[in-house]
Design an enzyme around this catalytic site. Structure first.
Site, short mmCIF file in Angstrom:
data_model
loop_
_atom_site.label_atom_id
_atom_site.label_comp_id
_atom_site.label_asym_id
_atom_site.label_seq_id
_atom_site.Cartn_x
_atom_site.Cartn_y
_atom_site.Cartn_z
N CYS A 104 0.77 -1.10 -0.10
CA CYS A 104 -0.05 -0.05 -0.02
C CYS A 104 0.95 1.21 -0.04
CB CYS A 104 -0.90 -0.03 1.23
SG CYS A 104 0.18 -0.59 2.44
N VAL A 105 0.63 1.94 -1.07
CA VAL A 105 1.83 3.22 -0.89
C VAL A 105 1.46 4.19 0.00
CG1 VAL A 105 2.68 5.05 -2.49
CG2 VAL A 105 1.51 2.93 -3.69
#
Lengths: 105, 410
Positions: A104-105
């Site tokens: 997940c950025v």
């Protein structure tokens, strides 16, 4: 897209060395990739996790996260780290011929 | 009357209720919002509380200020969702039927999931800024702390606002400089990620910034337990890190009611289509904000861009048209980097954060992945925009989908 030869087969890989087509994978490739990851021998316990990840990716289209592996494959996080030291989710994904688990950025 | 129920009146739930109240014919639609807490929290502000930059009053307002005209807010915990019968049971005894359900119950921290974390040292030498009370307690602690080793640890991803731990460290560097004790403080970041951040370009650039600021990164660190008495954390691969002060970002999970209702994955997030937010399992349930399993950042900016695209799509959907894959995973985050400066990152599902300029008429350009003062002001200005424009469903002069304009291809 780059290609490379693993265990005598030409497969597609991305810039981080993850295979991009799971269909090109086989068990001999897994053995070679495991060696590159510092795992000299794949035991039954390793294969159980690898097979779970292959199955999981078949339905979801992506490599499972660490938590999905521990809940789904019935292996504790501690055992998973012993089997695939340092970053097991990433390591097993690479050995299983799957993409990198989606961060997940 | 068609019934729309919105579960959760936080950032996503409030924005979507306001947006839909403008897009739908309110003579035909009844919008009911449900939340267990009458207070709306400006969660991005929690980061600034430990350093005395914000206090409680800066981050709370009554939720009823933001209930759109014609909609209703019920303050009650949610007992159970029965998606097969299109109804929701509330803890106050009410049963709500719906034609469409929007789940926006968010994510929250679960320190109890890590052995030793929330035990005798919790609130003493072990803290978190991921809750208002936690941030306030940490502010008190920091104001009298004499120095030592400060370890910031992320237990497991995904977390809300993935850049917040980095910002905390950079602000801590500034704060201890100002207090004249930076030479007595060691700053360590123990993260499950392989570097400072997820994607290669930003990880490298942010990593370099941390090095400049004397912040050490311990990568691929998956915490197994805390030994509160020995003041150390231990990873699954048996790396021990001693601390004088531990600032933890505990495990984040979706709401327990999601799990209880059989709607969630292993972390209680609801599986959805990542372009439309339609539930994989039910054709009349959508999930917005942190509550879904969409692989976008769990952040207010993502919820905002998601609501922008969702509003239009929902109107199509109720007319019987198909949903369009409108949402591209767009996120846009200001990062505080200390000393009155900040960075901006802008990215989506396909494009990682890149350096360059972010054009914004009248105010910008902001600098992407590079420190500047204008970015810091952008961040502070954002609180006003949040309370006054964003929650009320107003359009901002920002495109909902990402643009390559101004970005440098790395």
């Amino acid at each position: 897209m780059a290609t490379r030869v693993i265990a005598g087969k030409t497969v597609q890989v991305n810039e981080e060395g993850f295979m991009t087509n799971p269909a090109e994978w086989d068990k001999e490739i897994a053995v070679e990739l495991a060696k590159e990851e510092g795992i000299s021998e794949l035991t039954e316990a390793h294969w159980k996790v690898i097979e779970f990840c292959r199955e999981s990716a078949k339905t979801s289209g992506k490599a499972p996260t660490l938590r999905q592996i521990t809940t789904g494959a019935g292996v504790s996080t501690k055992e998973l780290f012993a089997l695939f030291p340092k970053g097991p989710a990433k390591k097993v994904a690479r050995i299983a011929g799957l993409g990198k688990p989606e961060g997940c950025v | 009357m068609k019934k729309l129920v919105v579960l959760g009146a936080g950032t996503a739930g409030t924005m979507v209720a306001n947006r839909l109240s403008k897009l739908l014919d309110m003579d035909e639609w009844q919008i009911t919002m449900v939340d267990q807490d009458p207070v709306h929290y400006y969660q991005p502000g929690y980061l600034l509380i430990p350093f005395g930059m914000y206090s409680r009053k800066d981050v709370v307002k009554p939720k009823h200020y933001f209930v759109p005209r014609g909609a209703k807010l019920i303050v009650s915990p949610i007992e159970r969702i029965e998606p097969d019968h299109n109804r929701v049971f509330l803890a106050n005894g009410t049963t709500l039927d719906y034609d469409f359900l929007i789940i926006a119950t968010g994510a929250d921290i679960h320190p109890e999931e890590t052995p030793g974390l929330a035990e005798e040292e919790w609130g003493k030498s072990i803290h978190t800024f991921y809750s208002l009370e936690g941030a306030l307690t940490l502010a008190e602690k920091l104001s009298t702390w004499e120095g030592g080793r400060l370890v910031v640890n992320v237990v497991e991803n995904p977390i809300k606002c993935p850049v917040a731990p980095l910002e905390f460290l950079m602000l801590a560097d500034w704060y201890f400089h100002e207090r004249g004790i930076r030479d007595r403080v060691e700053l360590i970041y123990a993260t499950p990620l392989p570097g400072a951040f997820t994607k290669p370009v930003s990880s490298k650039m942010l990593g370099e910034l941390l090095v400049q600021k004397g912040i050490k990164v311990e990568p691929e660190y998956m915490i197994e337990r805390v030994e509160p008495d020995a003041k150390k954390i231990i990873s699954y691969d048996e790396r021990e890190i001693e601390f004088d002060l531990l600032v933890s970002v505990p495990l984040n999970m979706g709401a327990p009611v999601i799990g209880k209702s059989g709607l969630g994955d292993e972390l209680n997030y609801v599986p959805v289509n990542k372009y439309t937010f339609l539930s994989d399992a039910f054709a009349n349930i959508f999930v917005l904000g942190d509550a879904s399993n969409a692989p976008a950042s769990k952040a207010g900016s993502v919820a905002h861009f998601a609501v922008d695209t969702f509003g239009e799509n929902f109107v199509r959907y109720i007319r019987g048209q198909e949903l369009l894959p409108l949402f591209d995973g767009h996120a846009n985050c200001f990062l505080e980097s200390g000393f009155g400066k900040g960075l901006l990152i802008d990215f989506n599902y396909e494009t990682e954060p890149l350096p360059g300029r972010y054009p914004l008429p009248g105010i910008g350009p902001f600098t992407l992945l590079e420190e500047s003062e204008v970015n810091h002001w952008g961040k502070l200005m954002f609180r006003w925009m949040y309370w006054n424009l964003l929650l009320k469903g107003q359009e901002l002069p920002l495109s909902a989908t990402m643009s390559m304009a101004g970005k440098w291809k790395a």
